[in-house]
Design an enzyme around this catalytic site. Structure first.
Site, PDB file in Angstrom:
ATOM      1  N   SER A  97       0.823  -1.204   0.000  1.00 57.88           N
ATOM      2  CA  SER A  97       0.000   0.000   0.000  1.00 57.88           C
ATOM      3  C   SER A  97       0.863   1.263   0.000  1.00 57.88           C
ATOM      4  O   SER A  97       1.662   1.466  -0.907  1.00 57.88           O
ATOM      5  CB  SER A  97      -0.976  -0.033   1.175  1.00 57.88           C
ATOM      6  OG  SER A  97      -1.977   0.928   1.042  1.00 57.88           O
ATOM      7  N   ASP A 132      -2.161   6.164  -4.158  1.00 54.50           N
ATOM      8  CA  ASP A 132      -1.041   5.460  -3.536  1.00 54.50           C
ATOM      9  C   ASP A 132      -0.639   4.285  -4.430  1.00 54.50           C
ATOM     10  O   ASP A 132      -1.274   4.043  -5.465  1.00 54.50           O
ATOM     11  CB  ASP A 132      -1.407   5.043  -2.107  1.00 54.50           C
ATOM     12  CG  ASP A 132      -2.571   4.064  -2.049  1.00 54.50           C
ATOM     13  OD1 ASP A 132      -3.341   3.994  -3.026  1.00 54.50           O
ATOM     14  OD2 ASP A 132      -2.716   3.377  -1.025  1.00 54.50           O
ATOM     15  N   ASP A 170      -1.052   1.080  -4.541  1.00 57.00           N
ATOM     16  CA  ASP A 170      -2.004   0.029  -4.921  1.00 57.00           C
ATOM     17  C   ASP A 170      -3.371   0.577  -5.304  1.00 57.00           C
ATOM     18  O   ASP A 170      -4.305  -0.172  -5.541  1.00 57.00           O
ATOM     19  CB  ASP A 170      -2.134  -1.020  -3.813  1.00 57.00           C
ATOM     20  CG  ASP A 170      -2.826  -0.497  -2.568  1.00 57.00           C
ATOM     21  OD1 ASP A 170      -2.629   0.690  -2.234  1.00 57.00           O
ATOM     22  OD2 ASP A 170      -3.555  -1.270  -1.910  1.00 57.00           O
TER      23      ASP A 170
END
Length: 463
Positions: A107, A251, A253
């Protein structure tokens, strides 16, 4: 170097010693535990399938290969989406009628991190009970691998970029024609991960002129990948320079969405969900919403404006989703820019967020900054207190709840105290030895002052 095991998966830094970091041995061990868990859930099923996908971080290909081959070794068929996004894998699992999914992404963590994020057959994150089972399986190394004639298969599937985009375009409240007519021009910061592939591709379908910044998916993050104001000076400058309508930041992901207004100021991560909810509730004539306890009060205000009911959940996407289902919510999410729109799926999805935001702006026929100024202004202060072994956190939280019992107190996740004009949320971190202290008020000074006041009160309890 760190290895963190939790109910939602395993994450850690690459390299170092086994059991201390996310080494190849650890990746295989936890992929084995997940595979064993899926097999136990489907004892009579012959062809068990798991979808995997990864973000663009440097270690992604290595970790993905280890995970895929481990699952194959367990007799599980793997569908590999390759470079993908968290929401894309979530969408793919039910469409493929798969039995689960694994997303290889850490992430918003820096490039030395990676993780295995675990999904169920609905493409949703595992609940606490399931996560505990997998951790126990890993601890016991309780897995049995397939004999040679029973090995799983490995298939690459590159179709989900277009399938996910089409799923977004098909959503009833995504007004494709209105967006196309608006002739928007935006800047996209993909932090050199898969958002640099997926967001521009979506914008192209919507006739939005797209200026790409850091959209090469090589995993070399050009700035801290968490989409916070202090990390986004480059896109703020480029939005002004290009005279763009706004900027889009995701971000690595692509499950968190931040917006930059046309004057280079931050729309505010907390307000991404507020704006999308305002649009959805307006189009539907009301409805219920959910966000976690640490999210802005602005969502409650907007929900009530439309005649709906707002509910707060414990922190964590799984908890938000559970509460959304309980309250028949039409939109919800987290204040970190995570939009969960059940008409699509129960997961944070920046593609859905972008499409709803564009629809809202196209209907309002106004600027991004004007839209932001139309919402209640709240300011947050995020602080923490380092814990030592002798500090009794439970005692602190119980004392606080008791002291402020005459206020609106919520204890489902730590202690949240709602005052008339401001709130504070105290909770023990799941990942660090700290107490998190979040406050919100109608000015930054008031939010900071509230935090200082409670930090001093906590220190008095500890003393």
């Amino acid at each position: 170097m760190t290895l963190i095991k939790s109910i939602s998966g395993i994450r850690g830094t690459i390299g170092g010693k086994t059991a201390d970091n996310l080494t190849p041995v650890d990746a295989v061990k936890f992929a084995s535990a997940y595979g064993a868990f899926i097999k136990k859930r489907n004892p009579n099923k012959k062809n068990i399938e798991v979808v995997i996908g990864r973000d663009a971080r440097i270690s992604g290909k290595m970790i993905s290969s280890l995970v895929a081959n481990t699952l194959v070794g367990l007799g599980i068929n793997v569908i590999d989406l390759g470079l993908s996004t968290t929401p894309t894998v979530e969408v793919a699992v039910p469409l493929e009628k798969a039995d689960g999914g694994i997303i290889l992404t850490a992430s918003h963590n820096p490039k030395q991190w990676n993780a295995l994020k675990l999904l169920n057959e609905k493409g949703e994150f595992l609940n606490g009970e399931d996560g505990e089972q997998i951790l126990a399986l890993a601890e016991r190394e309780d897995f049995e691998f397939a004999e040679v004639d029973d090995l799983g298969t490995y298939t690459k599937n590159n179709s989900y970029l277009q399938k996910h985009i089409q799923e977004v375009l098909n959503l009833e409240l995504v007004d494709v024609e209105a967006i196309k007519k608006a002739n928007f021009k935006v800047v996209v910061d993909g932090v050199n991960s898969t958002g640099g592939i997926f967001i521009p591709a979506l914008l192209k379908e919507l006739n939005v002129a797209c200026i790409e910044l850091y959209c090469t998916p090589n995993g070399q993050f050009p700035h801290n990948p968490e989409p916070l104001k202090e990390h986004l000076t480059d896109i703020s400058e480029l939005v002004i320079q290009e005279k763009a309508d706004f900027g889009i930041v995701v971000d690595p992901d692509v499950d968190r969405l931040a917006i930059v207004s046309e004057d280079g100021t931050m729309f505010g991560e907390e307000y991404t969900l507020v704006a999308c909810a305002d649009y959805v509730l307006g189009r539907l004539g009301g409805g219920n919403t959910v966000s976690n306890l640490s999210s802005s009060r602005a969502l409650r205000d907007v929900t009530e404006k439309h005649g709906g009911q707002y509910t707060a959940s414990a922190v964590g996407e799984v908890n938000v989703v559970i509460k959304m289902k309980e309250t028949n919510t039409v939109i919800g999410g987290e204040g970190n820019g995570g939009i969960i729109y059940p008409a699509s799926h129960y997961g944070r999805d920046s593609l859905v967020g972008v499409a709803l935001f564009l629809s809202h702006l196209a209907h309002q026929k106004t600027s991004c900054k004007t839209l932001r100024d139309s919402y209640p202004n709240y300011y947050m202060s995020k602080n923490k207190i380092q814990l030592t072994p002798e500090i009794n956190v439970d005692k602190i939280l119980v004392t606080m709840a008791s002291t402020y019992a005459n206020e609106d107190v919520n204890t489902i996740d730590g202690v949240k105290i709602d005052f008339a004009e401001e709130w504070i949320h105290l909770r023990k971190s799941n990942t660090e030895p700290i107490i998190r202290i979040y406050t919100e008020a109608k000015s930054q000074e008031a939010a900071d002052a509230l935090a200082v006041r409670f930090i001093n009160e906590i220190k008095n309890i500890i003393a």
